[in-house]
Design a protein around this motif. Structure first.
Motif, mmCIF file in Angstrom:
data_model
loop_
_atom_site.group_PDB
_atom_site.id
_atom_site.type_symbol
_atom_site.label_atom_id
_atom_site.label_comp_id
_atom_site.label_asym_id
_atom_site.label_seq_id
_atom_site.Cartn_x
_atom_site.Cartn_y
_atom_site.Cartn_z
ATOM 1 N N ASP A 527 -8.638 5.615 6.311
ATOM 2 C CA ASP A 527 -8.360 6.199 5.007
ATOM 3 C C ASP A 527 -7.188 5.435 4.390
ATOM 4 O O ASP A 527 -6.659 4.491 4.997
ATOM 5 C CB ASP A 527 -8.053 7.696 5.143
ATOM 6 C CG ASP A 527 -8.456 8.486 3.903
ATOM 7 O OD1 ASP A 527 -8.345 7.926 2.784
ATOM 8 O OD2 ASP A 527 -8.866 9.651 4.050
ATOM 9 N N VAL A 528 -6.774 5.833 3.175
ATOM 10 C CA VAL A 528 -5.666 5.179 2.485
ATOM 11 C C VAL A 528 -4.778 6.239 1.853
ATOM 12 O O VAL A 528 -5.206 7.378 1.612
ATOM 13 C CB VAL A 528 -6.164 4.200 1.397
ATOM 14 C CG1 VAL A 528 -6.913 3.041 2.010
ATOM 15 C CG2 VAL A 528 -7.032 4.936 0.380
ATOM 16 N N VAL A 529 -3.525 5.857 1.599
ATOM 17 C CA VAL A 529 -2.598 6.674 0.810
ATOM 18 C C VAL A 529 -2.624 6.140 -0.620
ATOM 19 O O VAL A 529 -2.402 4.944 -0.845
ATOM 20 C CB VAL A 529 -1.181 6.604 1.387
ATOM 21 C CG1 VAL A 529 -0.219 7.400 0.512
ATOM 22 C CG2 VAL A 529 -1.162 7.139 2.819
ATOM 23 N N LYS A 530 -2.899 7.019 -1.602
ATOM 24 C CA LYS A 530 -3.017 6.609 -3.003
ATOM 25 C C LYS A 530 -1.844 7.139 -3.823
ATOM 26 O O LYS A 530 -1.212 8.138 -3.473
ATOM 27 C CB LYS A 530 -4.333 7.118 -3.594
ATOM 28 C CG LYS A 530 -5.572 6.535 -2.918
ATOM 29 C CD LYS A 530 -6.852 7.049 -3.565
ATOM 30 C CE LYS A 530 -8.078 6.408 -2.904
ATOM 31 N NZ LYS A 530 -9.339 6.879 -3.533
ATOM 32 N N SER A 536 -4.878 2.581 -4.134
ATOM 33 C CA SER A 536 -4.576 2.537 -2.698
ATOM 34 C C SER A 536 -3.282 1.790 -2.473
ATOM 35 O O SER A 536 -3.142 0.645 -2.912
ATOM 36 C CB SER A 536 -5.718 1.865 -1.928
ATOM 37 O OG SER A 536 -6.924 2.575 -2.093
ATOM 38 N N ARG A 537 -2.347 2.433 -1.792
ATOM 39 C CA ARG A 537 -1.038 1.831 -1.577
ATOM 40 C C ARG A 537 -0.747 1.502 -0.115
ATOM 41 O O ARG A 537 -0.064 0.532 0.168
ATOM 42 C CB ARG A 537 0.047 2.782 -2.113
ATOM 43 C CG ARG A 537 -0.066 3.079 -3.587
ATOM 44 C CD ARG A 537 0.123 1.819 -4.406
ATOM 45 N NE ARG A 537 1.391 1.190 -4.176
ATOM 46 C CZ ARG A 537 2.537 1.545 -4.776
ATOM 47 N NH1 ARG A 537 2.541 2.528 -5.660
ATOM 48 N NH2 ARG A 537 3.656 0.913 -4.512
ATOM 49 N N LEU A 585 -3.795 13.654 7.224
ATOM 50 C CA LEU A 585 -3.718 12.241 6.877
ATOM 51 C C LEU A 585 -2.404 11.683 7.402
ATOM 52 O O LEU A 585 -1.327 12.209 7.089
ATOM 53 C CB LEU A 585 -3.807 12.042 5.366
ATOM 54 C CG LEU A 585 -3.888 10.596 4.881
ATOM 55 C CD1 LEU A 585 -5.226 9.987 5.269
ATOM 56 C CD2 LEU A 585 -3.685 10.520 3.368
ATOM 57 N N ILE A 586 -2.458 10.619 8.221
ATOM 58 C CA ILE A 586 -1.252 10.011 8.774
ATOM 59 C C ILE A 586 -1.207 8.546 8.370
ATOM 60 O O ILE A 586 -2.249 7.874 8.277
ATOM 61 C CB ILE A 586 -1.204 10.137 10.308
ATOM 62 C CG1 ILE A 586 -2.409 9.447 10.958
ATOM 63 C CG2 ILE A 586 -1.136 11.591 10.729
ATOM 64 C CD1 ILE A 586 -2.328 9.361 12.465
ATOM 65 N N THR A 619 -10.221 1.429 12.873
ATOM 66 C CA THR A 619 -9.559 0.274 12.265
ATOM 67 C C THR A 619 -9.085 0.649 10.867
ATOM 68 O O THR A 619 -9.873 1.134 10.042
ATOM 69 C CB THR A 619 -10.507 -0.926 12.197
ATOM 70 O OG1 THR A 619 -10.956 -1.248 13.510
ATOM 71 C CG2 THR A 619 -9.798 -2.139 11.592
ATOM 72 N N THR A 620 -7.804 0.432 10.592
ATOM 73 C CA THR A 620 -7.241 0.798 9.295
ATOM 74 C C THR A 620 -7.750 -0.144 8.207
ATOM 75 O O THR A 620 -8.045 -1.322 8.465
ATOM 76 C CB THR A 620 -5.703 0.740 9.346
ATOM 77 O OG1 THR A 620 -5.313 -0.545 9.832
ATOM 78 C CG2 THR A 620 -5.162 1.807 10.262
ATOM 79 N N PRO A 621 -7.848 0.331 6.947
ATOM 80 C CA PRO A 621 -8.288 -0.530 5.836
ATOM 81 C C PRO A 621 -7.297 -1.673 5.615
ATOM 82 O O PRO A 621 -6.110 -1.573 5.937
ATOM 83 C CB PRO A 621 -8.324 0.428 4.646
ATOM 84 C CG PRO A 621 -8.378 1.795 5.244
ATOM 85 C CD PRO A 621 -7.633 1.718 6.533
ATOM 86 N N ASN A 622 -7.778 -2.754 5.011
ATOM 87 C CA ASN A 622 -6.946 -3.933 4.768
ATOM 88 C C ASN A 622 -6.187 -3.759 3.448
ATOM 89 O O ASN A 622 -6.420 -4.475 2.469
ATOM 90 C CB ASN A 622 -7.819 -5.188 4.744
ATOM 91 C CG ASN A 622 -7.001 -6.458 4.798
ATOM 92 O OD1 ASN A 622 -5.866 -6.442 5.250
ATOM 93 N ND2 ASN A 622 -7.578 -7.551 4.327
ATOM 94 N N VAL A 623 -5.258 -2.788 3.416
ATOM 95 C CA VAL A 623 -4.443 -2.506 2.235
ATOM 96 C C VAL A 623 -3.086 -3.151 2.441
ATOM 97 O O VAL A 623 -2.315 -2.733 3.308
ATOM 98 C CB VAL A 623 -4.304 -0.979 2.014
ATOM 99 C CG1 VAL A 623 -3.424 -0.715 0.798
ATOM 100 C CG2 VAL A 623 -5.668 -0.351 1.824
ATOM 101 N N LEU A 624 -2.754 -4.213 1.623
ATOM 102 C CA LEU A 624 -1.495 -4.934 1.761
ATOM 103 C C LEU A 624 -0.498 -4.442 0.728
ATOM 104 O O LEU A 624 -0.783 -3.551 -0.085
ATOM 105 C CB LEU A 624 -1.744 -6.440 1.594
ATOM 106 C CG LEU A 624 -2.751 -7.041 2.584
ATOM 107 C CD1 LEU A 624 -2.967 -8.508 2.277
ATOM 108 C CD2 LEU A 624 -2.284 -6.856 4.017
#
Length: 929
Positions: A527-530, A536-537, A585-586, A619-624
């Protein structure tokens, strides 16, 4: 026919006067042979046993207990030698109970099993156990809570933990209390909720004495290296055979050359080895049982030295349907099926001029047509249980439809199938009623010894090759010999396990515990933090579980752990106190495009047990590190605010406790490995100094690991100093890892100081990682100062990332101050990013102030951009050479003391006192008087 007939000393003792009775000789001989020799007859008549050898199932105490020893594999609760409460666990004083329990007053071969509160527990000690002994895994909860340490009776020094840890001034344990020759255990149990029901109770299964086996001594006609005059050569399969055990009791048991139990000074000549070896081999001969081949006769038990030797021998004979005969001071044993006949005779050999007696059957009072038996059952916590009774309806019909039972205790037979074999053969032999008393001429004198087997062919009685056993002998003055004989048949000992054996119904033993609860429907997904605009951040993981009311009864929370799936290092752990929500959500400590393992479990309101779920990989998303395009100042302010919130979140995570547990267990299961340990210890009273060095290597088909550990400790009372170093290298098919951890701690009372240095280098198929962490802590009465430095370099196929973080923290009586400086650089196909951040925070947990700034370069839409943001109540710019501040931002206003401006783009200009206003957008100038 008597059951388990024992040809004892009474037979020979009466022979002298029987010969002088004349015509009454035959009757007297029959009477002497039949008195007191049948266990079944004694049971039917209600005669009590001389000695009870039932299992010692309760811990004994007191100074008047007789010494005892163990034969074979047998259980005992032992006797209490010493006990003390000591130590402290948290705020609980005297939290440890230590007991010293003696198991045998002669050395034994080993300790096989341990039962705690009626439950068999794991017992697998190794050379790596602590000074307290083996930690029982079933009793590990918030640390070890039960230790077992065993001494076999050959120890030469006192137990270290008793001398240095468990002893107190009120209950000392001196270094001179070695317990030479005594096999004992030391039990350490810690007070903890829902662990023990009061004082724990124990039973120990002991592998008993090493015995001398003449059948394993080639110097006396056996085959082997055992020698009677060298106890170091003793021990083997004969230790579990009743004939070997009886032989050793008749020769007498000794310790350190001094008599302990049994006969004294009995010469070997009085126990003919040829006869004894033959009977020992009959015990050893295998027979097919339900679980495979097993020796025909085995026995085991505990014997107190106040028990008469005759009672102990009788208990052993009951395990093999044996008899002991004594003629002229020479003892022979006869057991099991009848031996081959030594001679034969016919009716013509009998002296017809002498009296004869014939008993075709016994009276109803001595008749048996069924048997019940009791024995100690290993599967039932060694409780005495009843074997399946043996009924014979055909025999009951012959006995007038009466059921005539014998009840036989097999105290020394903890083998269910052997018990049933003994019951069957005993009942068959008990139905051999035919008994004769007759006189033979002198040529039979040499063969007429108690226990011998004759073949009788008798036309008068219809006997064809009838086997008869001699139960009694009287020598006449003219060398004639009077014998009392009973029919026997080897077929009585036939056994077919498939049809004859009735598997016993084993009862459930052990404490009844509520089973541990597992978390239901545990799941982890990427998941992602928005932000507020849905952008997505940060990478995140969403945890979920069944939060329905019926699932979370007595559950107050859910705790979780996150580990790197490659290095298996725990990177984050936490909990939620809202289990009914069913998800969480972590994002703390998570890096983009990395595979993590996640597990969780319920937190119960009570002290009942709950289980961790299995590890789930995600596997975490590729959010840079990215930002949004700035179109208006309002949007920029929102972005800056979100970034400062993230910095605070990073500060919370950064100052989590850093000290890790070192010296973990190093398993060699399923691998080839070696552990070398060197240790020196000095202790005196409360003072302790020790140095331990340990080298470990392990290889398997999939892994190679090397580890070096060093542990230094000096302690005096509550003052303790430690230095621990752990160095590890590890290689698998796709991963290489090197790590070094050094930990220094100093404690005195409530004051503590700690330094921890961690360095890690890892390379695998997905990337490479290098990290270094330095942590310094100082604490006095809860007031804590901390400094942490963390440096990380990471690269994979999608990006490269370098981070440096420095943090300081001080906490005094609930007031705190913290500072964080972070450098971060990221390079990826989408662009490159760099950020320098500073954050300060101070106050209390209820009210605190935050200030800081950050400078960043970031990529947006393929365009490189930069930004600097400051969060402060007052922002000032000065040249340092003037008392004036040319620019100040305070209370939401920008103030300029001096300005040199070329082009000004503005909408409205007005004076501070409101006397003049220039509206540039509308082209007006207003001046007020």
């Amino acid at each position: 026919m008597p059951l388990f007939t024992a040809i004892g000393t009474a037979v020979t003792a009466v022979s002298a006067w029987i010969g002088s009775l004349g015509t009454l000789g035959a009757f007297a001989l029959k009477t002497a042979v039949g008195v007191g020799l049948s266990l079944a007859a004694q049971a039917l008549a209600g005669k009590p046993k001389e000695q009870n050898f039932a299992l010692n199932g309760e811990l004994q105490g007191g100074g008047d207990l007789p010494r005892s020893f163990i034969l074979g594999k047998y259980a005992t609760a032992g006797s209490l030698v010493w006990a003390n409460a000591w130590g402290k666990s948290g705020d609980t004083p005297n939290s440890w109970l230590t007991q010293v329990i003696a198991l045998s007053d002669l050395p034994v071969k080993g300790l096989l099993e341990v039962w705690v509160d009626g439950e068999k527990v794991t017992y697998a000690p190794s050379g790596a156990d602590s000074i307290f002994g083996y930690s029982v895994p079933e009793y590990v909860k918030r640390g070890p809570n039960l230790y077992i340490k065993f001494y076999d009776g050959t120890q030469t020094v006192a137990d270290e933990a008793l001398v240095t840890r468990a002893a107190t001034a009120e209950r000392p344990w001196e270094a001179t209390r070695i317990g030479r020759g005594v096999a004992y255990v030391v039990v350490h149990a810690r007070v903890i909720d829902n662990m023990f029901n009061g004082f724990p109770s124990f039973r120990f299964v002991v592998d008993g004495l090493k015995l001398y086996d003449p059948s394993r001594d080639s110097s006396v006609g056996g085959a082997g290296t055992q020698r009677y005059d060298d106890p170091a050569t003793w021990g083997g399969d004969g230790d579990y055979l009743p004939a070997v055990q009886a032989y050793n009791l008749l020769r007498g048991l000794k310790y350190n050359g001094k008599w302990f139990y049994g006969l004294q000074n009995l010469s070997a000549a009085r126990l003919p080895t040829a006869d004894w070896i033959a009977q020992i081999n009959k015990c050893r001969q295998t027979i097919m049982g339900a679980s495979g081949l097993e020796p025909t006769y085995r026995s085991a038990g505990e014997i107190q030295i106040d028990a008469p030797l005759s009672s102990a021998i009788e208990a052993l004979l009951s395990a093999c349907q044996g008899r002991i005969s004594e003629v002229g001071g020479v003892y022979r044993i006869h057991l099991g099926a009848p031996d081959l006949p030594s001679i034969g005779f016919t009716d013509g050999d009998i002296l017809s001029t002498e009296e004869q007696e014939f008993t075709p059957f016994v009276g109803l009072a001595d008749t048996i047509n069924g048997i019940s038996a009791t024995y100690p059952s290993p599967k039932d916590n060694w409780a005495v249980v009843t074997a399946p009774p043996l009924y014979r309806s055909d025999l009951e019909a012959l006995d007038g439809n009466r059921r005539l039972m014998a009840d036989v205790p097999f105290d020394f037979v903890p083998y269910p199938e052997q018990v049933q074999r003994l019951m069957k053969s005993a009942l068959e032999e008990a139905r051999r009623f035919r008994r004769h008393t007759l006189v033979l001429p002198p040529r039979f004198w040499a063969y007429a010894v108690p226990g011998a087997i004759f073949v009788w062919n008798s036309e008068r009685n219809g006997y064809i090759d009838k086997l008869m056993r001699i139960d009694g002998v009287v020598d006449r003055a003219n060398l004639d010999v009077m014998i009392d004989i009973t029919e026997v048949d080897p077929a009585d000992y036939d056994w077919d396990s498939a049809t004859d054996f009735q598997p016993p119904v084993d009862g459930a033993v052990g404490p009844i515990r509520v089973g541990p609860q597992t978390i239901v429907d545990w799941f982890a997904s990427p998941d992602v933090v928005k932000d507020n605009n849905g952008v997505s951040r940060r990478p995140a993981i969403r945890l979920s579980w069944d939060g329905s009311d019926e699932r979370i009864i007595d559950v107050i929370g859910v705790e979780f752990e996150v580990r790197n799936a490659t290095s298996l290092e725990i990177v984050y752990s936490g909990r939620t106190d809202q289990p009914n929500v069913g998800s969480l959500l972590i994002s703390q400590g998570l890096v983009a495009n990395v595979t993590y393992g996640v597990r969780g479990r319920y937190i119960p309101r009570s002290e009942r047990e709950t289980l961790w779920s299995n590890w789930l990989n995600v596997t975490t998303p590729n959010v840079l590190i990215t930002d949004v395009y700035i179109e208006e100042l309002a949007q920029a302010g929102q972005d800056v605010g979100n970034r400062f919130k993230e910095l605070q979140q990073e500060m919370d995570e950064f100052f989590r406790p850093r000290l890790v547990e070192l010296l973990d267990a190093f398993s060699l299961e399923g691998a080839v490995g070696q552990i070398e340990r060197q240790r020196i210890v000095a202790s005196l009273g409360d003072a302790l100094a020790q140095i331990t060095e340990e080298r470990r290597v392990r290889v398997s088909e999939n892994e190679a690991t090397a580890q070096f550990l060093r542990f230094l400790q000096s302690s005096l009372g509550t003052t303790n100093a430690r230095l621990i170093t752990e160095e590890t290298t590890r290689a698998t098919a796709d991963t290489a890892l090197s790590s070094q951890i050094t930990q220094l701690t100093a404690e005195t009372g409530s004051n503590a100081a700690a330094i921890q240095l961690e360095a890690t280098a890892r390379a695998d198929a997905d990337g490479a990682l290098s990290s270094r962490i330095t942590s310094l802590d100082a604490e006095v009465d809860g007031n804590l100062a901390r400094l942490i430095q963390e440096e990380t370099a990471r690269a994979d196929g999608d990006s490269a990332n370098a981070t440096s973080i420095n943090g300081v923290s001080a906490d005094f009586n609930g007031r705190f101050a913290q500072g964080l400086v972070k450098f971060e650089a990221v390079a990826a196909p989408e662009g490159v990013d760099a950020r320098f951040s500073v954050l300060l925070r101070a106050g209390t947990s209820q009210s605190f102030k935050v200030s800081g700034f950050y400078v960043e370069l970031y990529t947006e839409g393929g365009v490189q951009k930069s930004r600097m943001a400051v969060q402060a109540d007052q922002f000032l710019v000065t040249s340092g050479n003037s008392r004036h501040y040319p620019m100040v931002f305070e209370n939401g206003e920008l103030k300029l003391a001096i300005a040199n401006i070329g082009t000004v783009n503005a909408g409205l200009l007005q004076s501070l006192n409101g006397k003049m206003k220039i509206d540039l957008n509308n082209g007006t100038i207003e001046i007020f008087s």
